[in-house]
Design an enzyme around this catalytic site. Structure first.
Site, mmCIF file in Angstrom:
data_model
loop_
_atom_site.group_PDB
_atom_site.id
_atom_site.type_symbol
_atom_site.label_atom_id
_atom_site.label_comp_id
_atom_site.label_asym_id
_atom_site.label_seq_id
_atom_site.Cartn_x
_atom_site.Cartn_y
_atom_site.Cartn_z
ATOM 1 N N SER A 141 -3.819 -2.396 -8.588
ATOM 2 C CA SER A 141 -5.091 -1.723 -8.300
ATOM 3 C C SER A 141 -6.203 -2.397 -9.080
ATOM 4 O O SER A 141 -5.959 -2.982 -10.147
ATOM 5 C CB SER A 141 -5.005 -0.254 -8.727
ATOM 6 O OG SER A 141 -6.285 0.337 -8.730
ATOM 7 N N TYR A 156 -2.684 5.457 -15.436
ATOM 8 C CA TYR A 156 -2.601 4.781 -14.129
ATOM 9 C C TYR A 156 -3.021 3.313 -14.276
ATOM 10 O O TYR A 156 -2.352 2.418 -13.754
ATOM 11 C CB TYR A 156 -3.501 5.517 -13.132
ATOM 12 C CG TYR A 156 -3.529 4.947 -11.729
ATOM 13 C CD1 TYR A 156 -2.489 5.176 -10.832
ATOM 14 C CD2 TYR A 156 -4.626 4.206 -11.282
ATOM 15 C CE1 TYR A 156 -2.537 4.682 -9.529
ATOM 16 C CE2 TYR A 156 -4.690 3.705 -9.994
ATOM 17 C CZ TYR A 156 -3.641 3.943 -9.118
ATOM 18 O OH TYR A 156 -3.694 3.444 -7.831
HETATM 19 P P1 NAD Z 1 -0.872 7.974 -0.268
HETATM 20 O O1 NAD Z 1 -0.798 9.125 -1.184
HETATM 21 O O2 NAD Z 1 -1.302 8.192 1.140
HETATM 22 O O3 NAD Z 1 0.504 7.183 -0.221
HETATM 23 C C1 NAD Z 1 1.410 7.160 -1.286
HETATM 24 C C2 NAD Z 1 2.796 7.337 -0.720
HETATM 25 O O4 NAD Z 1 3.759 7.168 -1.770
HETATM 26 C C3 NAD Z 1 3.012 8.729 -0.123
HETATM 27 O O5 NAD Z 1 3.626 8.596 1.144
HETATM 28 C C4 NAD Z 1 3.951 9.400 -1.126
HETATM 29 O O6 NAD Z 1 4.803 10.353 -0.547
HETATM 30 C C5 NAD Z 1 4.714 8.203 -1.647
HETATM 31 N N1 NAD Z 1 5.350 8.443 -2.946
HETATM 32 C C6 NAD Z 1 4.853 9.112 -4.007
HETATM 33 N N2 NAD Z 1 5.745 9.126 -5.000
HETATM 34 C C7 NAD Z 1 6.839 8.454 -4.563
HETATM 35 C C8 NAD Z 1 8.101 8.148 -5.123
HETATM 36 N N3 NAD Z 1 8.432 8.551 -6.362
HETATM 37 N N4 NAD Z 1 8.983 7.437 -4.386
HETATM 38 C C9 NAD Z 1 8.659 7.046 -3.135
HETATM 39 N N5 NAD Z 1 7.481 7.304 -2.545
HETATM 40 C C10 NAD Z 1 6.592 8.009 -3.252
HETATM 41 O O7 NAD Z 1 -1.881 6.977 -0.971
HETATM 42 P P2 NAD Z 1 -2.249 5.436 -0.732
HETATM 43 O O8 NAD Z 1 -3.668 5.316 -1.115
HETATM 44 O O9 NAD Z 1 -1.819 4.945 0.584
HETATM 45 O O10 NAD Z 1 -1.382 4.742 -1.887
HETATM 46 C C11 NAD Z 1 -0.509 3.655 -1.696
HETATM 47 C C12 NAD Z 1 -0.521 2.804 -2.934
HETATM 48 O O11 NAD Z 1 -1.807 2.203 -3.076
HETATM 49 C C13 NAD Z 1 -0.272 3.548 -4.247
HETATM 50 O O12 NAD Z 1 0.574 2.761 -5.072
HETATM 51 C C14 NAD Z 1 -1.650 3.640 -4.863
HETATM 52 O O13 NAD Z 1 -1.599 3.770 -6.264
HETATM 53 C C15 NAD Z 1 -2.232 2.332 -4.420
HETATM 54 N N6 NAD Z 1 -3.677 2.196 -4.455
HETATM 55 C C16 NAD Z 1 -4.471 3.042 -3.714
HETATM 56 C C17 NAD Z 1 -5.847 2.886 -3.744
HETATM 57 C C18 NAD Z 1 -6.758 3.787 -2.967
HETATM 58 O O14 NAD Z 1 -7.977 3.792 -3.226
HETATM 59 N N7 NAD Z 1 -6.269 4.544 -2.006
HETATM 60 C C19 NAD Z 1 -6.416 1.864 -4.512
HETATM 61 C C20 NAD Z 1 -5.596 1.013 -5.231
HETATM 62 C C21 NAD Z 1 -4.223 1.194 -5.197
#
Ligand code: NAD
Length: 250
Positions: A141, A156
């Site tokens: 991230s 985080y």
């Molecule tokens: P999201 O919440 O839609 O997706 C996250 C997914 O991970 C969900 O389906 C959840 O059920 C699953 N999950 C949570 N804990 C878990 C576990 N212990 N084992 C397996 N699956 C698990 O959110 P997103 O934004 O799509 O996030 C995806 C990734 O992107 C994450 O790692 C997040 O930290 C990262 N990220 C997101 C952003 C943003 O702005 N959305 C920015 C940078 C990084």
């Protein structure tokens, strides 16, 4: 041309309807891949996979649980015979400040975001070694690079910075096995991870501070994952790809 024709891709955290993981599964499938969707809830994972097409599969996997990672990997190998691409995408966040981080929250955030990358990679890499090839992309991230300040707390940022170090070390270690390991560092992407945590006004203010003047969407991160998964990036390993609209320019 189809960039992932005949390849099998495993994607963690890919059942969430508006999430980056599911957008990635859809994009990979449209490029000829068969996808294994891993998520906490088996029913949700199966539903997400079958919505893409009957050849795709969903498996329950808490990435912070090593046995669960081994089991999901064995099931995918039994179903598909190989895993060409691993996307370590699962993650959770928590908007707290340093003095508010309690031990359980530290463990939870580090376990899913960082330990999970190790465990699922440990489960999949032996199969990639046996095949003589593989591509792994890991979710970090912009919080890792700029010290948070948007959604996630310092724990985080620490976890996502840890992912960069872990992925770079694995890139060095497994390069000789023809296994590439890279990371993506998204900025603010509109998914459910931020829903309810940022007001519309906060989003407008953040967008105004980004050179591309908008938040990103899940498909735009999926595009970077596709590049890293495919042979377009055949000579790229240990790299970090920003997907942040210019929010951070090095
Ligand atoms: P999201 O919440 O839609 O997706 C996250 C997914 O991970 C969900 O389906 C959840 O059920 C699953 N999950 C949570 N804990 C878990 C576990 N212990 N084992 C397996 N699956 C698990 O959110 P997103 O934004 O799509 O996030 C995806 C990734 O992107 C994450 O790692 C997040 O930290 C990262 N990220 C997101 C952003 C943003 O702005 N959305 C920015 C940078 C990084």
């Amino acid at each position: 041309a189809l960039l992932l024709d005949g390849k099998v891709a495993m994607i963690s955290g890919a059942a969430s309807a508006r999430g980056i993981g599911l957008a990635t599964a859809r994009l990979f499938a449209s490029h000829g891949a068969t996808v294994a969707i891993l998520d906490l809830d088996e029913g949700a994972a199966i539903e997400a996979a079958t919505a893409i097409g009957p050849q795709h599969r969903g498996y329950a996997c808490n990435v912070a649980d090593k046995d669960a990672c081994l089991q999901a990997t064995e099931r995918a190998i039994a179903d598909f015979g190989r895993i060409d691409v691993l996307i370590n995408n699962a993650g959770i966040t928590q908007p707290v400040k340093t003095l508010e981080i309690d031990p359980a929250s530290w463990d939870r955030i580090l376990d899913v975001n960082l330990r999970g990358v190790l465990y699922l990679s440990q489960a999949v890499i032996p199969h990639m070694q046996a095949q003589g090839s593989g591509s792994i992309a890991c979710m970090s991230s912009v919080s890792a690079q700029r010290g948070g300040g948007i959604l996630g707390g310092p724990h985080y940022s620490a976890a996502k910075a840890g992912v960069l170090g872990l992925a770079k070390a694995m890139a060095r270690e497994f390069g000789p096995s023809n296994i590439r390991v890279n990371c993506v560092t998204p900025g603010l992407i509109q998914t459910d991870i931020s829903s309810g945590k940022l007001s519309d006004q906060q989003k407008t203010e953040i967008a105004a501070s980004i050179p591309l003047n908008r938040l990103g969407n899940a498909e735009e991160v999926a595009g970077a994952y596709l590049f890293l998964a495919s042979n377009l990036s055949a000579y790229i390993t240990g790299a970090v790809i920003d997907v942040n609209g210019g929010m951070l320019i090095h």
